[in-house]
Design a protein around this motif. Structure first.
Motif, short mmCIF file in Angstrom:
data_model
loop_
_atom_site.label_atom_id
_atom_site.label_comp_id
_atom_site.label_asym_id
_atom_site.label_seq_id
_atom_site.Cartn_x
_atom_site.Cartn_y
_atom_site.Cartn_z
N ILE A 22 43.22 18.72 -2.71
CA ILE A 22 44.46 19.48 -2.48
C ILE A 22 45.65 18.80 -3.13
O ILE A 22 46.79 19.11 -2.82
N GLY A 23 45.40 17.87 -4.03
CA GLY A 23 46.52 17.21 -4.70
C GLY A 23 47.19 16.15 -3.85
O GLY A 23 48.28 15.71 -4.15
N ALA A 24 46.55 15.74 -2.78
CA ALA A 24 47.11 14.71 -1.90
C ALA A 24 46.53 13.35 -2.32
O ALA A 24 45.62 13.31 -3.12
N PRO A 25 47.01 12.25 -1.75
CA PRO A 25 46.45 10.95 -2.14
C PRO A 25 44.95 10.83 -1.96
O PRO A 25 44.31 10.06 -2.64
N SER A 26 44.35 11.53 -1.01
CA SER A 26 42.88 11.53 -0.97
C SER A 26 42.39 12.95 -0.71
O SER A 26 43.13 13.79 -0.21
N ASN A 27 41.13 13.19 -1.03
CA ASN A 27 40.58 14.53 -0.84
C ASN A 27 40.51 14.90 0.63
O ASN A 27 40.38 14.03 1.49
N ALA A 28 40.57 16.19 0.93
CA ALA A 28 40.55 16.64 2.32
C ALA A 28 39.14 17.08 2.70
O ALA A 28 38.31 17.38 1.85
N ILE A 29 38.91 17.12 4.02
CA ILE A 29 37.60 17.53 4.53
C ILE A 29 37.72 18.94 5.08
O ILE A 29 38.63 19.24 5.84
N LEU A 30 36.79 19.82 4.69
CA LEU A 30 36.78 21.18 5.23
C LEU A 30 35.41 21.39 5.87
O LEU A 30 34.41 21.49 5.17
N PRO A 31 35.33 21.39 7.19
CA PRO A 31 34.02 21.56 7.84
C PRO A 31 33.38 22.88 7.45
O PRO A 31 34.07 23.90 7.29
N ILE A 32 32.05 22.88 7.34
CA ILE A 32 31.34 24.07 6.87
C ILE A 32 31.49 25.21 7.86
O ILE A 32 31.49 26.39 7.49
N LEU A 33 31.64 24.88 9.15
CA LEU A 33 31.73 25.93 10.15
C LEU A 33 33.15 26.37 10.43
O LEU A 33 33.39 27.12 11.36
N ALA B 115 46.49 15.54 9.72
CA ALA B 115 47.02 14.79 8.58
C ALA B 115 47.67 13.53 9.11
O ALA B 115 48.70 13.56 9.76
N HIS B 116 47.05 12.41 8.82
CA HIS B 116 47.61 11.13 9.24
C HIS B 116 47.42 10.17 8.09
O HIS B 116 46.45 10.28 7.35
N ARG B 117 48.31 9.23 7.95
CA ARG B 117 48.25 8.42 6.73
C ARG B 117 47.01 7.56 6.64
O ARG B 117 46.59 7.16 5.59
N ASP B 118 46.38 7.24 7.78
CA ASP B 118 45.21 6.36 7.69
C ASP B 118 43.91 7.11 7.55
O ASP B 118 42.87 6.50 7.37
N VAL B 119 43.95 8.43 7.68
CA VAL B 119 42.73 9.22 7.76
C VAL B 119 42.75 10.29 6.68
O VAL B 119 43.82 10.75 6.29
N GLN B 120 41.57 10.70 6.23
CA GLN B 120 41.52 11.81 5.28
C GLN B 120 42.01 13.09 5.96
O GLN B 120 41.61 13.37 7.09
N PRO B 121 42.81 13.91 5.27
CA PRO B 121 43.28 15.14 5.92
C PRO B 121 42.12 16.10 6.17
O PRO B 121 41.14 16.13 5.43
N GLU B 122 42.26 16.91 7.23
CA GLU B 122 41.22 17.87 7.55
C GLU B 122 41.78 19.27 7.48
O GLU B 122 42.91 19.52 7.91
N LEU B 123 40.97 20.19 6.94
CA LEU B 123 41.42 21.57 6.77
C LEU B 123 40.61 22.51 7.64
O LEU B 123 39.55 22.16 8.15
N SER B 124 41.10 23.73 7.75
CA SER B 124 40.32 24.76 8.44
C SER B 124 40.67 26.10 7.84
O SER B 124 41.83 26.35 7.49
N CYS B 125 39.66 26.97 7.71
CA CYS B 125 39.95 28.32 7.19
C CYS B 125 40.11 29.33 8.30
O CYS B 125 39.87 30.52 8.11
N MET B 126 40.52 28.86 9.47
CA MET B 126 40.80 29.79 10.57
C MET B 126 42.15 29.41 11.13
O MET B 126 42.57 28.27 11.01
N ASP B 127 42.79 30.35 11.81
CA ASP B 127 44.02 29.97 12.47
C ASP B 127 43.69 29.51 13.90
O ASP B 127 42.53 29.39 14.26
N VAL B 128 44.73 29.25 14.70
CA VAL B 128 44.50 28.65 16.03
C VAL B 128 43.60 29.50 16.91
O VAL B 128 42.86 29.01 17.76
N SER B 129 43.65 30.83 16.72
CA SER B 129 42.81 31.67 17.57
C SER B 129 41.48 31.99 16.92
O SER B 129 40.83 32.97 17.25
N ASN B 130 41.07 31.16 15.98
CA ASN B 130 39.76 31.31 15.31
C ASN B 130 39.58 32.62 14.57
O ASN B 130 38.47 33.11 14.40
N LYS B 131 40.68 33.23 14.11
CA LYS B 131 40.57 34.38 13.23
C LYS B 131 40.89 33.92 11.82
O LYS B 131 41.57 32.92 11.64
#
Lengths: 318, 243, 272
Positions: B99-110, B136-152
């Motif tokens: 995502i163009g950040a200092p390290s690559n992000a993790i996107l869980p398969i589910l 997103a925290h400076r010590d950890v790889q950022p994590e993504l999700s393709c759902m919003d808070v209500s899982n839609k």
């Protein structure tokens, strides 16, 4: 020893062992706080007051195959410097001057952080600083190295090896270089009419110079006896660390690694500043800090000049 | 030029809406009164708030939030931002997304709507996704999700076809501002296209004709430093040239 | 050369002893770099490019802070010990301002390319590095100002020497001071050791021998000159940032709009 006393002394011994292990652990885990505890009491971890340098030893003439050499110990930091002279042709821009080529090396023996292969950037930086200091100071007049203007001059290869790197590398390297240059004996030479120079070798059992039989019949040659270099005032470097409002002179490698701010002052007389080098760091240097560093350097200048005098006297007596 | 010294008298910083440089001290927390929220480009140093990035200091009265608006290319991930990423690698449990950040992000398969082990979308390296930053925290790889808070899914998910180009984070933010950005509005009147804007400085454009895609991307890139009036003029010139 | 009978008279390029050369700072010139800047002091030109924070591997990775790396490319020839020493000095100076603990496990590289060296190249490089770091958006805790001061063979202290002057002078110094920040709180930034914080020295590199008094004079002149450079840096920041406020103050840059780049140069001729 009765049965009751034995366990008591054993537990005392155990306490001593455990507490010294704790101290070591504290030193490894929290190096900054460890040093701060000492600084608050105005002492260093090795017991020195803040402004004092470590005990310094200079021995001249250690390497007989060179034309001049010196071994310097500044606390645990050990430097070996040697000068070899080579006949060369002077450059056209400076026909009546010789040259000095300086090479400072940190072989892997000196520190666990140095690996074989590309030289550490610290070594390159010190190399550069040494050449600058020797060029700006009046220690060596390059005209001393000239033999015949425009035709021949001496080229001095000054090699400095760091045998043990324990902080204040530039101080020790500069001291070793100065001492080695003081020890240099320019060999006797004979110059014939065409300006060709030949080094006269001394045979060990004779006092007379050994001259090649076939050249005896050549036209007259001028002989220049072996001599020492005439040197100017010796430059002296002092590395100081700045931490909050403390100033530590002559740091060890442990102190250098933890307190990042360094100021290196090089003086050759109480008022002549050869170099003042402060490469960044976390503490700003105010005018009063700069004056304090220069004051420390002035004291050290006197000390080192005395040490060099004693070393030369000792070598002269041998 | 004289540096005008303005000292804080009330509870609001006097440097709001001015250009600030790193090291400038903008607020005295002891005089601020209520809770102060610090956004990007500011940090707390004891009793004062210090600038870390150059830009314009902004203030929102509603929740007493201060932040520095700057023009940067590099993206620093923060939570709840929509970003466009490109899948770099597939691991056992997740994708590694650039995502163009200092390290690559993790996107869980589910992390897709209605995904189970059997029917999760199978993304190949090189595929584009529009996702939300969950952690997103400076010590950890950022994590993504393709759902919003209500899982839609609500717009998140893989992006098929289209064209991705990069722009500065400032331009991306202005493209997402409400009301609709003038350039997008003007283009939308005459052309039909799909667009996704990632706050990490990436824009995805898709349309029927390649010429539309090219026109839209060029128009967006050139609109960065133009006033709304100039943007309208520029868009109409672009559209003329298309015909 | 300076006229010795009347030291306040012009140097070979017409300046007085305390006059700086015209300076130009431009940022955002390189498309691929995350931040870039070009600093020009008359004929001394240097470009700095910043990449990062980016992932690094192996030994260079530090779990607590970002690792700074500096590369110096000369105009011609192979890099030698002089360049290595400059790299070490610049890296340690920038470690003073970069907030490296905000990006652990990453690396930040700064690459310099000398376009032309007409004296004061190290000071130029420091200024260019600071501008490039600001352009890249790397978190900083302040800015720096670098200035070069020379001492002639007769003891006259001169600001911003050219290459010819540096060669003929007895000594010259490159001084780096912290930039004076805009402060909304009275009494800050706190003075250090009885002096305002911007008088403290971050870095100092001398070449050649000078007396202690001459060095103190160099410090004074350097501080005075750094005030002028500070105002130049702030001006260039303000104008660069104004451009990005969409639709309010600024018109397009020079006619047809240039995509993506914020290019704005300010030339300030500084008086004595």
């Amino acid at each position: 020893m009765s049965a009751e006393e034995a366990p008591a002394s054993a537990s005392v011994v155990k306490d001593v062992v455990v507490s010294s292990m704790e101290v070591e652990a504290f030193r490894r885990l929290f190096p900054l706080q460890y040093i701060e505890r000492y600084l608050d009491a105005a002492v260093r971890p090795d017991g020195r007051p803040l402004g004092r340098a470590r005990p310094t030893d200079v021995v001249l003439g250690q390497v007989p195959t060179t034309d001049g050499s010196a071994l310097v110990r500044l606390g645990n930091t050990t430097m070996l410097a040697g000068v070899k002279l080579e006949l060369s042709v002077p450059s056209t821009e400076t026909p009546d001057q010789g040259r000095i080529a300086i090479d400072f090396q940190m072989p892997p023996i000196c520190s666990p952080h140095v690996r074989p292969g590309r030289p550490a950037e610290d070594a390159c930086a010190i190399n550069e600083q040494l050449s600058n200091v020797l060029a700006s100071s009046q220690l060596v007049d390059l005209r001393e190295f000239s033999i015949t203007s425009g035709k021949s001059a001496w080229m001095a290869h000054l090699d400095i090896y760091c045998l043990n790197a324990d902080g204040s590398l530039l101080d020790a390297a500069l001291l070793a270089s100065t001492a080695a240059l003081m020890d240099v004996q320019i060999p006797a030479i004979s110059i014939n009419d065409e300006g060709k120079v030949q080094i006269i070798n001394f045979r060990e059992d004779q006092d007379e110079p050994m001259v090649d039989a076939e050249k005896v019949s050549e036209t007259k040659r001028k002989v220049v006896d072996k001599r020492r270099l005439k040197l100017g005032p010796a430059p002296v470097a002092v590395t100081c660390m700045l931490y909050k409002n403390h100033l530590l002179a002559d740091p060890t490698a442990e102190e250098e690694a933890v307190l990042h701010t360094v100021v290196i002052v090089v003086l050759d007389s109480p008022d002549n500043l050869i170099s003042l080098y402060k490469p960044g760091g976390s503490v700003l240097a105010t005018t009063s800090t700069v004056m304090d560093c220069i004051a420390v350097a002035r004291l050290r200048l006197k000390e080192v000049h005395r040490i060099l005098e004693e070393a030369t006297k000792r070598e002269g007596e041998d | 030029m004289e540096v005008k010294e303005s000292v804080q008298t009330g509870s609001v910083s006097p440097l709001v809406l001015q250009i600030v440089a790193p090291g400038d001290i903008v607020l005295d927390l002891s005089k601020a009164g209520k809770v102060v929220r610090l956004g990007g480009g500011l940090r707390q140093d004891g009793e004062s708030v210090v600038v870390t990035r150059a830009g314009r200091l902004r203030h929102m009265q509603a929740n007493n939030k201060y932040w520095v608006e700057g023009l940067q290319k590099r993206y620093v991930p923060s939570i709840e931002e929509g970003v466009i990423g490109v899948v770099a690698d597939r691991r056992f449990e997740s994708y590694s997304v650039d995502i163009g950040a200092p390290s690559n992000a993790i996107l869980p398969i589910l992390a897709f709507e209605g995904a189970t082990r059997r029917n999760a979308p199978n993304l190949q390296p090189g595929a584009a996704v529009y996702a939300r930053v969950v952690r997103a925290h400076r010590d950890v790889q950022p994590e993504l999700s393709c759902m919003d808070v209500s899982n839609k899914s609500s717009g998140f998910g893989p992006l098929k076809n289209g064209y991705i180009f990069e722009c500065s984070t400032g331009l991306a933010r202005s493209l997402l501002s409400k009301p609709t950005c003038p350039v997008l509005e003007a283009l939308g009147k005459r052309l039909s296209y799909e667009i996704a804007v990632g706050l990490n400085g990436r824009v995805w454009v898709n349309a029927q004709e390649p010429s539309t895609v090219v026109a839209v991307s060029n128009a967006i890139l050139t609109s960065e430093f133009l006033t709304p009036g100039q943007q309208h003029i520029m868009v109409s010139k672009v559209l003329e040239r298309m015909q | 050369m300076i006229n010795l009978e009347k030291p306040e008279q012009a140097r070979s390029d017409g300046r007085t002893a305390n006059q700086l050369r015209p300076m130009v700072c431009s940022r955002g010139l390189l498309e691929r770099a995350h931040g870039s800047a070009r600093w020009q002091q008359d004929n001394t030109i240097i470009m700095a490019a910043v990449y990062g924070p980016k992932p690094v591997s192996g030994k260079k990775e530090n779990p607590e802070r970002a690792t700074l790396e500096v590369l110096w490319k000369t105009k011609s020839g192979i890099a030698g010990n002089t360049e290595k020493e400059a790299e070490v000095t610049i890296r340690r100076t920038l470690e003073y301002i970069v907030l490296s603990s905000m990006h652990p496990n990453t690396g930040i590289s700064i690459v310099f390319q000398v376009v032309n060296d007409d004296g004061a190249i190290l000071a130029c490089a420091m200024n260019a590095a600071c501008a490039a770091l600001v352009d890249a958006g790397i978190p900083l805790n302040g800015l720096i100002v670098a200035v070069s001061v020379g001492v002639s063979t007769h003891g006259v202290v001169v600001v911003d020497p050219t290459k010819v002057e540096e060669k003929n002078f007895r000594a010259h110094v490159c001084l780096v001071f912290p930039n004076r920040p805009k402060c909304a709180v009275a009494g800050l930034p706190a003075p250090v050791g009885g002096e305002p914080a911007e008088h403290g020295i971050i870095s100092c590199v001398t070449r050649g021998a000078m007396s202690v008094d001459e060095y103190m004079t160099c410090l004074e002149r350097g501080r005075a000159a750094s005030v002028k450079i500070t105002s130049l840096i702030r001006n260039s920041l303000e104008h660069c940032q104004l451009l990005q406020v969409v639709g309010v103050e600024f018109g397009a840059v020079a006619g047809s709009p240039v995509p993506g780049e914020a290019f704005f140069a300010i030339a300030v001729l500084l008086g004595p």
